[in-house]
Design an enzyme around this catalytic site. Structure first.
Site, PDB file in Angstrom:
ATOM      1  N   THR A  70       8.373  -9.927   1.329  1.00 27.76           N
ATOM      2  CA  THR A  70       7.884  -8.586   0.986  1.00 27.76           C
ATOM      3  C   THR A  70       7.719  -7.668   2.197  1.00 27.76           C
ATOM      4  O   THR A  70       8.153  -6.514   2.141  1.00 27.76           O
ATOM      5  CB  THR A  70       6.569  -8.691   0.188  1.00 27.76           C
ATOM      6  OG1 THR A  70       6.805  -9.472  -0.985  1.00 27.76           O
ATOM      7  CG2 THR A  70       6.060  -7.314  -0.226  1.00 27.76           C
ATOM      8  N   GLU A 104      11.576   1.456   4.201  1.00 29.40           N
ATOM      9  CA  GLU A 104      11.203   2.516   5.140  1.00 29.40           C
ATOM     10  C   GLU A 104      12.410   2.996   5.943  1.00 29.40           C
ATOM     11  O   GLU A 104      12.601   4.199   6.127  1.00 29.40           O
ATOM     12  CB  GLU A 104      10.106   2.038   6.087  1.00 29.40           C
ATOM     13  CG  GLU A 104       8.748   1.953   5.426  1.00 29.40           C
ATOM     14  CD  GLU A 104       7.623   2.056   6.427  1.00 29.40           C
ATOM     15  OE1 GLU A 104       7.493   3.128   7.062  1.00 29.40           O
ATOM     16  OE2 GLU A 104       6.889   1.074   6.578  1.00 29.40           O
ATOM     17  N   HIS A 152       6.785  -5.539  -5.678  1.00 35.61           N
ATOM     18  CA  HIS A 152       7.852  -6.512  -5.449  1.00 35.61           C
ATOM     19  C   HIS A 152       7.702  -7.550  -6.551  1.00 35.61           C
ATOM     20  O   HIS A 152       6.854  -8.415  -6.470  1.00 35.61           O
ATOM     21  CB  HIS A 152       7.683  -7.127  -4.057  1.00 35.61           C
ATOM     22  CG  HIS A 152       8.826  -7.989  -3.634  1.00 35.61           C
ATOM     23  ND1 HIS A 152       8.812  -8.658  -2.434  1.00 35.61           N
ATOM     24  CD2 HIS A 152      10.002  -8.299  -4.224  1.00 35.61           C
ATOM     25  CE1 HIS A 152       9.938  -9.334  -2.298  1.00 35.61           C
ATOM     26  NE2 HIS A 152      10.677  -9.142  -3.378  1.00 35.61           N
TER      27      HIS A 152
END
Length: 133
Positions: free
Chosen positions: A33, A41, A67
């Protein structure tokens, strides 16, 4: 920022080599994750850079990501970032990530477009405060 940075533009990025967790052993390796968030990002940053002036970059301000499915090592992940809002230098994205089988993630990310030289000066000033007695 160039006027081309507008809601509705998007960028898709494909990632084949993901960084995985190892704490469940070799058979339990899946896309980690924290690295998924980092890849999201960078996808958003790359979209901004396509519409930024040479002296500009961006920094992350907010991440709201779910997630919800594992991705096996070697799978191809496609991350899609779409600009939803531009408020001055604040840019909000809707993001999704899918592997060959599942949608593995969705959410939003907010970045702030900065002048690189001004940001470096602010960082130097903050570092100087740390050095002061």
């Amino acid at each position: 920022m160039k006027p081309s940075l507008q809601p509705g533009i998007s960028l898709a990025r494909r990632i084949v080599k993901q960084k995985t967790i190892g704490f469940m052993g070799e058979e339990g390796r899946v896309y980690a994750t924290p690295y998924l968030i980092g890849d999201i990002e960078y996808t958003c940053r790359n979209l901004i850079l396509e519409h930024a002036e040479p002296n500009e970059d961006s920094v992350g301000m907010e991440v709201a990501i779910k997630h919800f499915a594992p991705t096996l090592p070697g799978s191809t992940v496609e991350i899609v970032a779409t600009v939803t809002v531009v408020e001055g230098r604040k840019v909000t994205f809707a993001v999704t990530a899918k592997d060959e089988i599942d949608t593995i993630s969705s959410g939003s990310h907010v970045r702030f477009v900065v002048d690189k030289a001004k940001t470096i000066e602010r960082l130097k000033a903050k570092a100087a405060k740390l050095q002061s007695p």
